[in-house]
Design a protein around this motif. Structure first.
Motif, PDB file in Angstrom:
ATOM      1  N   VAL A  75     -48.362 -18.494 -14.133  1.00  0.00           N
ATOM      2  CA  VAL A  75     -49.236 -18.986 -15.201  1.00  0.00           C
ATOM      3  C   VAL A  75     -48.641 -18.579 -16.547  1.00  0.00           C
ATOM      4  N   GLY A  76     -48.577 -19.503 -17.464  1.00  0.00           N
ATOM      5  CA  GLY A  76     -48.064 -19.215 -18.796  1.00  0.00           C
ATOM      6  C   GLY A  76     -48.448 -20.309 -19.766  1.00  0.00           C
ATOM      7  N   ARG A  77     -48.008 -20.170 -20.986  1.00  0.00           N
ATOM      8  CA  ARG A  77     -48.277 -21.176 -22.010  1.00  0.00           C
ATOM      9  C   ARG A  77     -46.958 -21.811 -22.441  1.00  0.00           C
ATOM     10  N   GLY A  78     -47.023 -23.124 -22.656  1.00  0.00           N
ATOM     11  CA  GLY A  78     -45.821 -23.841 -23.039  1.00  0.00           C
ATOM     12  C   GLY A  78     -46.085 -24.814 -24.168  1.00  0.00           C
TER      13      GLY A  78
ATOM     14  N   GLU B  71     -47.160 -32.108 -29.292  1.00  0.00           N
ATOM     15  CA  GLU B  71     -46.937 -30.911 -30.103  1.00  0.00           C
ATOM     16  C   GLU B  71     -47.998 -29.823 -29.892  1.00  0.00           C
ATOM     17  N   ALA B  72     -48.694 -29.848 -28.749  1.00  0.00           N
ATOM     18  CA  ALA B  72     -49.707 -28.836 -28.455  1.00  0.00           C
ATOM     19  C   ALA B  72     -49.093 -27.678 -27.670  1.00  0.00           C
TER      20      ALA B  72
ATOM     21  N   LEU C 159     -55.640 -29.101 -20.451  1.00  0.00           N
ATOM     22  CA  LEU C 159     -55.785 -29.790 -21.727  1.00  0.00           C
ATOM     23  C   LEU C 159     -57.260 -29.832 -22.095  1.00  0.00           C
ATOM     24  N   ASP C 160     -57.677 -28.894 -22.950  1.00  0.00           N
ATOM     25  CA  ASP C 160     -59.080 -28.794 -23.373  1.00  0.00           C
ATOM     26  C   ASP C 160     -60.028 -28.750 -22.176  1.00  0.00           C
TER      27      ASP C 160
END
Length: 430
Positions: free
Chosen positions: A65-68, A353-354, A315-316
Motif C-alpha cells: 500500500v502506498g501513494r502515487g 495529476e492527482a 479515487l475519492d
C-alpha cells in the motif's frame, strides 16, 4: 470522714463508665492499626490474568500500500531531422493541440508543405532511405509497413521497389502525395530510355541489312549477322541500364518526413512550434495516451511485485480496478507503474495529476482460514511455532504451522493431533 454507702455507689458507677468508654476507644483504634504486611497486601495490584482473543476464520491478503502520482505514461521529446531539407524548415500546418492524440501512420506536423508521419519504432530516422539502401533502419521500416498492412515484399534489411510501393501506400493512406525521387535519378531514367530507343533502332537496321543480304543470296552474311548480334547485345545492356535507373528512381523516404516514437498512440503534452515558425530541435513532447499512477518503493518491496499484478486505486473513496504495468529501477528506489483498467470521463478528470492511494495484493489465502493475531504466536524449544489456548481455566500449548501473515494476523494450522478451532481463546498477553 467516712463516705456514705450512696456516695460510694456513685463513684463505682462513674469509674465503670470510664473503663467501658476507654475499652471502646481502644477497640476502635485497634481496628485501624495494621501490620506492614497487611498494608502491602491491601495496596498491591491484583494478580495478572491472561488477555485472550478468539481464533477467527477469515481470508488473509498480503498487500503493498502506498501513494502515487498520476500522469500520462512515458513522456518523450519528439524531434524532426531537417538536415536533408534544401530550404528553411518552416512549419506550414498540422500543428497539434495539447491533449490531442498522435496516431501511427498519420501526419503529426507539416514542414515546408510536406508531412511528418509518426511511426512506432526505436531507431530514429537518421538518413533518407531509397531503393538500394540497406541496414537495420530499413528492416525497421519494412516491419512497420508490414504491420500497418502495406506489403513491402520480403521483410529484410534491403529497400526494394516493393518497399517503394509500400511507402507510396503509406503516404496515400495519410492523405499526401508520395515523395519524388531526386531530379538526377529521373534524368538518368530519361537518358536510359533514349539509349534503349537508340539500341532498338540499331537492331532494326542491322536486322534489315541481314534480311536484304539473305534476299540477295549473298554467299557470306557473317558481317550482317555480326552487326545484328552486336545490336542485340547493346539493346540488352541498354535495357539493363534502364532497369537500374528506374530502380534508383523509386519512391524514397526522406529523413525529414518520418518520426519514430517508441510507442503510439500518444498524448500531446506540449507543443514547441507554431505555424510559420522554424523548426529547431524539439517540436513537441508527448506521453502515452493512457493515464498511469507511479509510486516509489524500496528494493525489498520491488522484489515482491511484477507486471500484470492486480491493483486498485482509491479515487475519492471509489476503488478503481488496475494492473501493474511495470516495475523499473530509478536511482536508489523503484518506480511501480500502475494503469487503471478503464476510466470514465469524470474519473479521468479527477485522476489527472492527482496523488492517490494504491493497493497491490501480493498474496492471498484461498478462502477463509484459521487466523490468530501475530501476538499470539510464540516459539517452542524446538523452534516451532505455537499458540497458548485457554481451556477450562487452563492454558494448553498447541503447536501450529504458520502460513500467510497480513494485517497483523497469521494463518495457522494445528500440527499432528493438536486441536484448534474457530472461537478458541488464544492468549495474546497478560
Amino acid at each position: 470522714m467516712t463516705a456514705s454507702p450512696k456516695s460510694r455507689r456513685r463513684v463505682l458507677v462513674s469509674v465503670a463508665g470510664v473503663a467501658v468508654a476507654s475499652l471502646g476507644v481502644g477497640v476502635a483504634a485497634g481496628s485501624r492499626i495494621s501490620s506492614p504486611e497487611d498494608a502491602a497486601a491491601k495496596t498491591a495490584p491484583p494478580k495478572a490474568s491472561q488477555i485472550t482473543v478468539p481464533v477467527a476464520k477469515k481470508a488473509l491478503s498480503s498487500k503493498v500500500v502506498g501513494r502515487g502520482d498520476a500522469s500520462f505514461d512515458g513522456a518523450v521529446n519528439i524531434r524532426v531531422e531537417t538536415s536533408g531539407l534544401t530550404t528553411p524548415a518552416i512549419v506550414t500546418g498540422k500543428v497539434p493541440a495539447v491533449g490531442s492524440t498522435l496516431t501511427e501512420g498519420k501526419a503529426l506536423l507539416e514542414i515546408t508543405g510536406r508531412p511528418v508521419i509518426g511511426l512506432a519504432g526505436v531507431l530514429p530516422m537518421y538518413r533518407t532511405l531509397s531503393p538500394g539502401s540497406k541496414g537495420p533502419d530499413v528492416l525497421q521500416l519494412e516491419q512497420t509497413l508490414d504491420r500497418l498492412g502495406f506489403d513491402p515484399g520480403t521483410v529484410d534489411d534491403e529497400y526494394t521497389l516493393d518497399t517503394s510501393a509500400a511507402v507510396e501506400q503509406l503516404y496515400e493512406e495519410a492523405g499526401y502525395d508520395a515523395p519524388e525521387p531526386e531530379e538526377r535519378f529521373t534524368q538518368a531514367v530519361d537518358q536510359a530510355k533514349k539509349q534503349v530507343d537508340a539500341a532498338k533502332n540499331q537492331l532494326r537496321q542491322a536486322q534489315s541489312q541481314l534480311k536484304a543480304a539473305k534476299a540477295a543470296k549473298a554467299k557470306d552474311t557473317s558481317v550482317q549477322q555480326g552487326a545484328v548480334d552486336d545490336a542485340e547485345e547493346n539493346l540488352a545492356d541498354a535495357e539493363d541500364a534502364e532497369s537500374e535507373a528506374k530502380f534508383k528512381a523509386g519512391t524514397p523516404l526522406p529523413v525529414s518526413e518520418v518520426v519514430y516514437v517508441k510507442t503510439l498512440p500518444r498524448r500531446v503534452d506540449d507543443v514547441k512550434v507554431e505555424r510559420g515558425g522554424t523548426v529547431n530541435g524539439v517540436v513537441m513532447s508527448a506521453s502515452g495516451s493512457s493515464l498511469v499512477v507511479t509510486l516509489k518503493v524500496d528494493a525489498e518491496t520491488a522484489q515482491r511485485l511484477k507486471a500484470g499484478m492486480v491493483a486498485s486505486l482509491d479515487l475519492d473513496g471509489t476503488a478503481i480496478a488496475a494492473k501493474v504495468r511495470r516495475v523499473a529501477k530509478n536511482g536508489s528506489t523503484y518506480d511501480v507503474v500502475v494503469a487503471p483498467n478503464t476510466l470514465t470521463a469524470s474519473q479521468l478528470a479527477l485522476l489527472r495529476e492527482a496523488n492517490v492511494r494504491v493497493t497491490i495484493p501480493v498474496k492471498s489465502t484461498s478462502g477463509k482460514v484459521l487466523a490468530v493475531p501475530l501476538a499470539a504466536l510464540s516459539s517452542g524449544s524446538d523452534g516451532g511455532s505455537r499458540v497458548e489456548v485457554l481451556r477450562n481455566g487452563q492454558v494448553e500449548l498447541v503447536p501450529v504451522t504458520v502460513g500467510l501473515s497480513a494485517d497483523g494476523f497469521a494463518q495457522v494450522t494445528p500440527k499432528g493431533d493438536a486441536k484448534l478451532s474457530d472461537g478458541d481463546q488464544v492468549v495474546v498477553g497478560k
